[in-house]
Design an enzyme around this catalytic site. Structure first.
Site, PDB file in Angstrom:
ATOM      1  N   GLU A  80       0.603   0.934   4.269  1.00 51.80           N
ATOM      2  CA  GLU A  80       0.348   1.549   5.650  1.00 51.80           C
ATOM      3  C   GLU A  80      -0.647   2.466   5.545  1.00 51.80           C
ATOM      4  O   GLU A  80      -1.427   2.655   6.479  1.00 51.80           O
ATOM      5  CB  GLU A  80       1.788   2.709   5.914  1.00 51.80           C
ATOM      6  CG  GLU A  80       3.055   1.755   6.113  1.00 51.80           C
ATOM      7  CD  GLU A  80       3.973   1.534   4.600  1.00 51.80           C
ATOM      8  OE1 GLU A  80       2.991   1.426   3.554  1.00 51.80           O
ATOM      9  OE2 GLU A  80       4.913   1.859   4.652  1.00 51.80           O
ATOM     10  N   CYS A 119       3.813   8.448   3.924  1.00 53.08           N
ATOM     11  CA  CYS A 119       3.153   7.672   5.222  1.00 53.08           C
ATOM     12  C   CYS A 119       3.782   7.817   6.687  1.00 53.08           C
ATOM     13  O   CYS A 119       3.155   7.826   7.502  1.00 53.08           O
ATOM     14  CB  CYS A 119       3.353   6.124   4.729  1.00 53.08           C
ATOM     15  SG  CYS A 119       2.384   5.446   3.588  1.00 53.08           S
ATOM     16  N   ASN A 124      -0.758  -2.409  -0.348  1.00 53.53           N
ATOM     17  CA  ASN A 124      -0.664  -1.387  -1.525  1.00 53.53           C
ATOM     18  C   ASN A 124      -1.606  -1.569  -2.411  1.00 53.53           C
ATOM     19  O   ASN A 124      -1.800  -2.718  -2.991  1.00 53.53           O
ATOM     20  CB  ASN A 124       0.570  -1.112  -2.007  1.00 53.53           C
ATOM     21  CG  ASN A 124       1.455  -2.144  -2.511  1.00 53.53           C
ATOM     22  OD1 ASN A 124       1.072  -3.412  -2.011  1.00 53.53           O
ATOM     23  ND2 ASN A 124       2.227  -1.992  -3.528  1.00 53.53           N
ATOM     24  N   CYS A 133      -0.485   3.445  -0.484  1.00 53.19           N
ATOM     25  CA  CYS A 133       0.560   2.687   0.118  1.00 53.19           C
ATOM     26  C   CYS A 133      -0.155   1.579   1.039  1.00 53.19           C
ATOM     27  O   CYS A 133      -1.194   2.076   1.634  1.00 53.19           O
ATOM     28  CB  CYS A 133       1.641   3.631   0.851  1.00 53.19           C
ATOM     29  SG  CYS A 133       2.707   4.166  -0.301  1.00 53.19           S
TER      30      CYS A 133
HETATM   31  N1  THU Z   1       4.756   1.110  -1.218  1.00 50.21           N
HETATM   32  C1  THU Z   1       3.957   1.082   0.080  1.00 50.21           C
HETATM   33  O1  THU Z   1       2.906   0.362   0.154  1.00 50.21           O
HETATM   34  N2  THU Z   1       4.541   1.648   1.250  1.00 50.21           N
HETATM   35  C2  THU Z   1       5.604   2.205   1.274  1.00 50.21           C
HETATM   36  O2  THU Z   1       6.124   2.892   2.244  1.00 50.21           O
HETATM   37  C3  THU Z   1       6.569   2.586   0.036  1.00 50.21           C
HETATM   38  C4  THU Z   1       5.847   2.279  -1.023  1.00 50.21           C
HETATM   39  C5  THU Z   1       4.251   0.882  -2.488  1.00 50.21           C
HETATM   40  C6  THU Z   1       3.620   1.900  -3.272  1.00 50.21           C
HETATM   41  C7  THU Z   1       3.798   1.344  -4.727  1.00 50.21           C
HETATM   42  O3  THU Z   1       2.539   0.254  -4.930  1.00 50.21           O
HETATM   43  C8  THU Z   1       5.006   0.400  -4.466  1.00 50.21           C
HETATM   44  O4  THU Z   1       4.983   0.099  -3.182  1.00 50.21           O
HETATM   45  C9  THU Z   1       6.378   0.886  -5.146  1.00 50.21           C
HETATM   46  O5  THU Z   1       6.528   2.017  -4.768  1.00 50.21           O
END
Ligand code: THU
Length: 128
Positions: free
Chosen positions: A55, A89, A42, A53
């Site tokens: 993913e 995602c 992320n 994110c």
């Molecule tokens: N985040 C992800 O990278 N993947 C997810 O499926 C959920 C959330 C990240 C986004 C943000 O930078 C942090 O987690 C908090 O929401």
């Protein structure tokens, strides 16, 4: 496919997370039908809504390399066990799921891998 290797790669890339605002690091590694692996973490922005994110970062790399069918994705956060993909995602993964489905790999409290099916995490995902 060795899901342990996929998870190891997700852990490794989570170290590159740029998450100064949430302090919630995430790493993901996916494998395509061609056996190619792509990682992503992320990365946040001072304009919070611009955050990407882990993913979707990994999916973007796969798409840019010409891949279209994702068989499995491992997701890891050092902050939280069972780091499942967010709703947005899940829908993005739905677009590129392999014909036989897509496995979502997370890690439980005992550091064991848990395999979930995307179709269970996103029932009736939107398709055109
Ligand atoms: N985040 C992800 O990278 N993947 C997810 O499926 C959920 C959330 C990240 C986004 C943000 O930078 C942090 O987690 C908090 O929401």
């Amino acid at each position: 496919m060795d899901y342990k290797e996929l998870m190891d790669r997700a852990k490794e890339v989570s170290k590159n997370s740029y998450s100064p605002y949430s302090k919630f690091a995430v790493g993901a590694c996916l494998v395509t039908s061609n056996g190619k692996m792509y990682s992503g973490c992320n990365f946040e922005n001072s304009s919070f809504g611009m955050t990407i994110c882990a993913e979707r970062n990994a999916v973007g790399s796969a798409i840019a390399d010409g891949e279209r069918e994702i068989k499995a994705i491992a997701i890891y956060s050092p902050n939280q066990k069972h780091c499942y993909p967010c709703g947005a995602c899940r829908q993005v993964l739905n677009e590129f799921k392999a014909p036989e489905g897509l496995d979502v790999i997370t890690e439980d409290e005992n550091d064991e891998l848990k395999i979930s099916k995307l179709c269970e995490l996103l029932p009736e995902g939107f398709n055109l």
